[in-house]
Design a protein around this motif. Structure first.
Motif, PDB file in Angstrom:
ATOM      1  N   VAL B  62       0.821  -1.222   0.000  1.00  0.00           N
ATOM      2  CA  VAL B  62       0.000   0.000   0.000  1.00  0.00           C
ATOM      3  C   VAL B  62       0.853   1.270   0.000  1.00  0.00           C
ATOM      4  O   VAL B  62       0.635   2.186   0.785  1.00  0.00           O
ATOM      5  CB  VAL B  62      -1.035   0.018   1.153  1.00  0.00           C
ATOM      6  CG1 VAL B  62      -2.052  -1.080   0.926  1.00  0.00           C
ATOM      7  CG2 VAL B  62      -0.422  -0.116   2.519  1.00  0.00           C
ATOM      8  N   THR B  63       1.812   1.300  -0.938  1.00  0.00           N
ATOM      9  CA  THR B  63       2.691   2.463  -1.030  1.00  0.00           C
ATOM     10  C   THR B  63       2.136   3.498  -2.006  1.00  0.00           C
ATOM     11  O   THR B  63       1.919   4.653  -1.653  1.00  0.00           O
ATOM     12  CB  THR B  63       4.101   2.023  -1.476  1.00  0.00           C
ATOM     13  OG1 THR B  63       4.534   0.991  -0.621  1.00  0.00           O
ATOM     14  CG2 THR B  63       5.056   3.193  -1.433  1.00  0.00           C
ATOM     15  N   ASN B 179      -4.678   3.465   2.653  1.00  0.00           N
ATOM     16  CA  ASN B 179      -3.509   4.346   2.581  1.00  0.00           C
ATOM     17  C   ASN B 179      -2.594   3.989   1.420  1.00  0.00           C
ATOM     18  O   ASN B 179      -1.370   4.057   1.534  1.00  0.00           O
ATOM     19  CB  ASN B 179      -2.713   4.284   3.896  1.00  0.00           C
ATOM     20  CG  ASN B 179      -3.280   5.221   4.958  1.00  0.00           C
ATOM     21  OD1 ASN B 179      -2.564   5.970   5.579  1.00  0.00           O
ATOM     22  ND2 ASN B 179      -4.583   5.186   5.151  1.00  0.00           N
ATOM     23  N   ALA B 180      -3.205   3.585   0.290  1.00  0.00           N
ATOM     24  CA  ALA B 180      -2.393   3.097  -0.822  1.00  0.00           C
ATOM     25  C   ALA B 180      -1.968   4.222  -1.749  1.00  0.00           C
ATOM     26  O   ALA B 180      -0.864   4.219  -2.287  1.00  0.00           O
ATOM     27  CB  ALA B 180      -3.155   2.042  -1.612  1.00  0.00           C
ATOM     28  N   GLY B 181      -2.846   5.174  -2.012  1.00  0.00           N
ATOM     29  CA  GLY B 181      -2.431   6.312  -2.816  1.00  0.00           C
ATOM     30  C   GLY B 181      -2.440   6.085  -4.312  1.00  0.00           C
ATOM     31  O   GLY B 181      -2.029   6.962  -5.072  1.00  0.00           O
ATOM     32  N   THR B 283       0.009   7.931   5.828  1.00  0.00           N
ATOM     33  CA  THR B 283       0.992   7.878   4.769  1.00  0.00           C
ATOM     34  C   THR B 283       0.276   7.446   3.508  1.00  0.00           C
ATOM     35  O   THR B 283       0.534   6.404   2.952  1.00  0.00           O
ATOM     36  CB  THR B 283       2.095   6.843   5.093  1.00  0.00           C
ATOM     37  OG1 THR B 283       1.408   5.583   5.351  1.00  0.00           O
ATOM     38  CG2 THR B 283       2.893   7.176   6.294  1.00  0.00           C
ATOM     39  N   ALA B 284      -0.676   8.303   3.086  1.00  0.00           N
ATOM     40  CA  ALA B 284      -1.600   7.912   2.033  1.00  0.00           C
ATOM     41  C   ALA B 284      -1.019   8.068   0.641  1.00  0.00           C
ATOM     42  O   ALA B 284      -1.167   7.190  -0.209  1.00  0.00           O
ATOM     43  CB  ALA B 284      -2.853   8.767   2.132  1.00  0.00           C
ATOM     44  N   GLY B 285      -0.398   9.187   0.376  1.00  0.00           N
ATOM     45  CA  GLY B 285       0.284   9.289  -0.903  1.00  0.00           C
ATOM     46  C   GLY B 285      -0.515   9.874  -2.042  1.00  0.00           C
ATOM     47  O   GLY B 285       0.005   9.972  -3.153  1.00  0.00           O
ATOM     48  N   THR B 395       6.093   3.716   3.005  1.00  0.00           N
ATOM     49  CA  THR B 395       4.933   3.280   2.204  1.00  0.00           C
ATOM     50  C   THR B 395       3.947   4.431   2.013  1.00  0.00           C
ATOM     51  O   THR B 395       2.745   4.288   2.200  1.00  0.00           O
ATOM     52  CB  THR B 395       4.210   2.053   2.806  1.00  0.00           C
ATOM     53  OG1 THR B 395       3.522   2.404   3.984  1.00  0.00           O
ATOM     54  CG2 THR B 395       5.168   0.919   3.085  1.00  0.00           C
ATOM     55  N   VAL B 396       4.484   5.583   1.589  1.00  0.00           N
ATOM     56  CA  VAL B 396       3.673   6.784   1.431  1.00  0.00           C
ATOM     57  C   VAL B 396       3.176   6.928  -0.009  1.00  0.00           C
ATOM     58  O   VAL B 396       1.985   7.046  -0.263  1.00  0.00           O
ATOM     59  CB  VAL B 396       4.466   8.047   1.819  1.00  0.00           C
ATOM     60  CG1 VAL B 396       3.574   9.278   1.719  1.00  0.00           C
ATOM     61  CG2 VAL B 396       5.031   7.896   3.210  1.00  0.00           C
ATOM     62  N   GLY B 397       4.126   6.934  -0.935  1.00  0.00           N
ATOM     63  CA  GLY B 397       3.735   7.011  -2.332  1.00  0.00           C
ATOM     64  C   GLY B 397       3.779   8.397  -2.942  1.00  0.00           C
ATOM     65  O   GLY B 397       3.516   8.550  -4.130  1.00  0.00           O
TER      66      GLY B 397
HETATM   67  K   LIG Z   1       0.652   4.968   0.662  1.00  0.00           K
END
Ligand SMILES: [K+]
Ligand SMILES: [K+]
Lengths: 451, 451
Positions: B62-63, B179-181, B283-285, B395-397
């Protein structure tokens, strides 16, 4: 009416630790006044206040960052003032840090012995005399030998007349042993990059000053035969050697073919300048290659080395190699599932772990905050700004070349960082250690100096 | 013959912790195979192996970093595979981390009670069922509500036909809660920057997913009247709120007049996009402004927020807010001279302090090492590279735009960082906690989840 609340919230710094901050502030004030005199400059005109403050702070904190070129801007009087400030700053930090280290180990020692004389925790005049005498002796001996070698080389190899050779020899020897990094050449030591007779004595003086006085005392005491080294001396020597080897290796390999740095030398010159560049981030600040031309990766390796710095109670800056090593030992113990942290056959007190953590993380905070402010104030790249901030906070003095151009506010930020980096870790670590409340100890423990 | 020595030197990972790494590796492998199918791409031609591996890792962890543009490169089948991987990764990390947290607290709880049933330390099938059911229920509920709002808005405000509105609603709701972005627009969510009906539901889903399942359980349990929150829930909620407020404030103020980011919006739009930009590093991205155009200082603030990340056992990454808060409490106690660390009226076990330290510093090490390697591999500025590395590890994106251009080796480095950042802190913290040997406890203690 706010005072009692404030006092409860704020750290109650004890006097012995606070003395560092006060002493350094006084020395910087005196230096600023002297450098503001017209006779301090080459042209005979007063320099602006912030430049004088910056230079005095850089000298007393043995940092070596400069906003004006040392040889062309300052008169001989100004240079001698800077030399004096470096010597005062170097002797001062070694003396005060050694005394604080002695005080900490003595108080904790008394507590361990559970004696009734807990009132005699303080240092007496004899201690102070012995430490001052020892520090001055070691410093002058190293500086004298290094001066002699440098002066001889400058006179014989470069045709300096005797007076100038001695002056330059003394200046750079004092600057080197005190890890100050001030040089009398606009290019620092780039012109001597391939001259082992200049670079090696300076590198050795830098390493000697950076080991710290307590380690020298042990080397002197145990000079005959086998002996038991203290945890502090072992950690300092081993970590310094390891970081020196890693730094030299990485920098030499990374810059081997960079035409702007090591690439233009032969193999011997590459190795010498690589070694020199590996020594200087701990935290001397001379450079024999152009730091602004280093590869990005090399700058980052330098960032890490500069942040770690050198030995406690020496002339080096940074969070200190013991602080770094203790944290590594804590992580190692944790990852191996050991309930207590053992360091070289001894148990490490939990309080020392927490102190190392506190010094390291507050230092990270100072670097991040300083970088943020300087990024906002200036148009420079993060790479250069981060390097500058760590160089100031670690009292290193290396720069990618932006020091003069970060604006007056930027100079004030760097001044604060130099001061914080010089007095912060030592003040914090001693204040924390001196304030420790009694705790039960199950095993014989040993305490290295943190910060 | 090397095995016994190796086993003594290396950490002896226990099975429960190792399960995270194995499960994620399997999911990534399956995802890579599916994305390698010709039908997964818009053009019907197989993508190269590293791009498929990178995308699968980015989805499962989920980056949200992408090497190819999601809507134009992948077919609808490919997009659904990515959606599935995100859902599997999100449910997986929440389930496994919650079970590990339960296991840790139960084992330590048993030890405190000194019962004779120390053999029943393991989780039974009932626990697993309850946690899985709870995680699935909370996830689907949030995703359903968010999907409905988004689909309605896209259908009524942007003229999407019903099928497309629902598909886009579901995709971005799942991507947000986990929180995958990942987004179905080449500019992420920049086109919706001033649309509160799109941005707020997504921000709320992101925050909900980032709190972590254990906090949701407590909110549910204590929904009537006053109650005692656990230390873990209190720390998570307070720290998340504080970092959210700080992030929003700093980003909004710093970017207020930047014509490439917030500067082109009215006051309402500035506030909305500022809030959105404050939520996304945890850390959604997603991004509603161009990250590559942010001020240097804003990028650094983002670096710090992304590194800290969100709550434990949720869908957020980073070292986790509890890890960060525990270290702050340790420093506070140390600076105030308190022999034990008290957190919100409870004593913090020394082992938890050491675990937080270990997770945080090993993460710093991973980020520095990753930055060093990527700086060496690519010509990009440190600012962009550091941001990219922290974004991958946390794992932000978010990206300044260099992801596609860091070369194949760079993609492999980022893939490793995404995997390490996802499974590292949780694996490490649980392995450390589960391996704790018995120690004496003097006071009732309480343990938040670290990592
Ligand atoms: K993310
Ligand atoms: K220096």
């Amino acid at each position: 009416m706010l005072r009692p609340t404030l006092r409860r919230l704020l750290p109650s710094w004890r006097r012995p630790a606070r003395i560092v901050a006060v002493a350094f502030a006084l020395a910087i004030s005196a230096g600023t006044v002297l450098l503001l005199l017209p006779m301090a400059t080459e042209g005979g005109e007063s320099v602006d206040f912030v430049s004088a403050l910056f230079t005095a702070t850089s000298a007393v904190c043995v940092t070596g960052l400069v906003v004006v070129d040392t040889p062309t801007h300052w008169s001989t009087f100004g240079e001698v003032v800077i030399l004096g400030l470096i010597q005062v700053g170097g002797l001062g930090i070694m003396t005060i840090a050694s005394l604080l280290g002695l005080l900490v180990s003595r108080r904790l020692g008394l507590r361990l012995q559970l004696t009734a004389q807990a009132e005699t925790k303080a240092l007496d005049l004899g201690d102070v005399r012995r430490v001052v005498a020892g520090v001055v002796l070691v410093s002058l001996a190293f500086e004298a030998v290094t001066s002699a070698v440098l002066a001889t080389r400058l006179a014989t190899g470069y045709g300096y007349d005797t007076g100038r050779a001695i002056y330059h020899g003394v200046f750079h020897a004092v600057s080197a042993f005190n890890n100050a990094g001030f040089a009398l050449y606009p290019d620092s030591l780039v012109r001597f990059a391939t001259d082992a007779w200049v670079c090696l004595p300076i590198a050795i003086a830098v390493l000697a000053g950076g080991l710290g006085f307590p380690v020298w005392v042990e080397i002197w005491r145990h000079r005959r035969g086998r002996h038991r080294w203290s945890m502090h001396a072992k950690i300092t020597v081993i970590t310094t050697s390891a970081l020196l080897a890693i730094g030299t290796l990485v920098i030499t390999v990374a810059e081997w073919n960079n035409p702007e740095t090591l690439g233009r030398f032969g193999v011997g010159g590459k190795l010498l300048a690589g070694f020199f560049s590996g020594v200087m981030p701990r935290t001397a600040g001379f450079n024999s290659v152009d730091v602004g031309q280093l590869e990005s990766g090399t700058l980052l390796v330098n960032d890490v080395l500069m942040f770690i710095g050198g030995g406690s109670a020496g002339t080096a800056g940074g969070i200190k190699v013991t602080t770094f090593a203790l944290l590594a030992f804590v992580i190692l113990a944790e990852v191996r599932g050991e309930p207590t942290v053992h360091v070289l056959g001894r148990k490490l007190p939990a309080t020392a772990q927490r102190q190392a953590l506190t010094v390291a993380l507050l230092s990270v905070g100072a670097v991040v905050a300083g970088t943020l402010v300087l990024l906002t104030l200036t148009p420079f790249r993060m790479e250069a700004v981060l390097f500058e901030v760590i160089s100031a906070f670690g009292t290193v003095g290396l720069s990618t070349g932006i020091t003069a151009d970060v604006t007056t506010w930027g100079h004030l930020v760097l001044t604060v960082l130099m001061f914080l980096g010089r007095v912060g870790p030592i003040t914090l670590a001693s204040a924390l250690a001196l304030r420790e409340r009694s705790r039960r100890y199950e095993l014989p423990e040993e305490r290295p100096i943190v910060g």
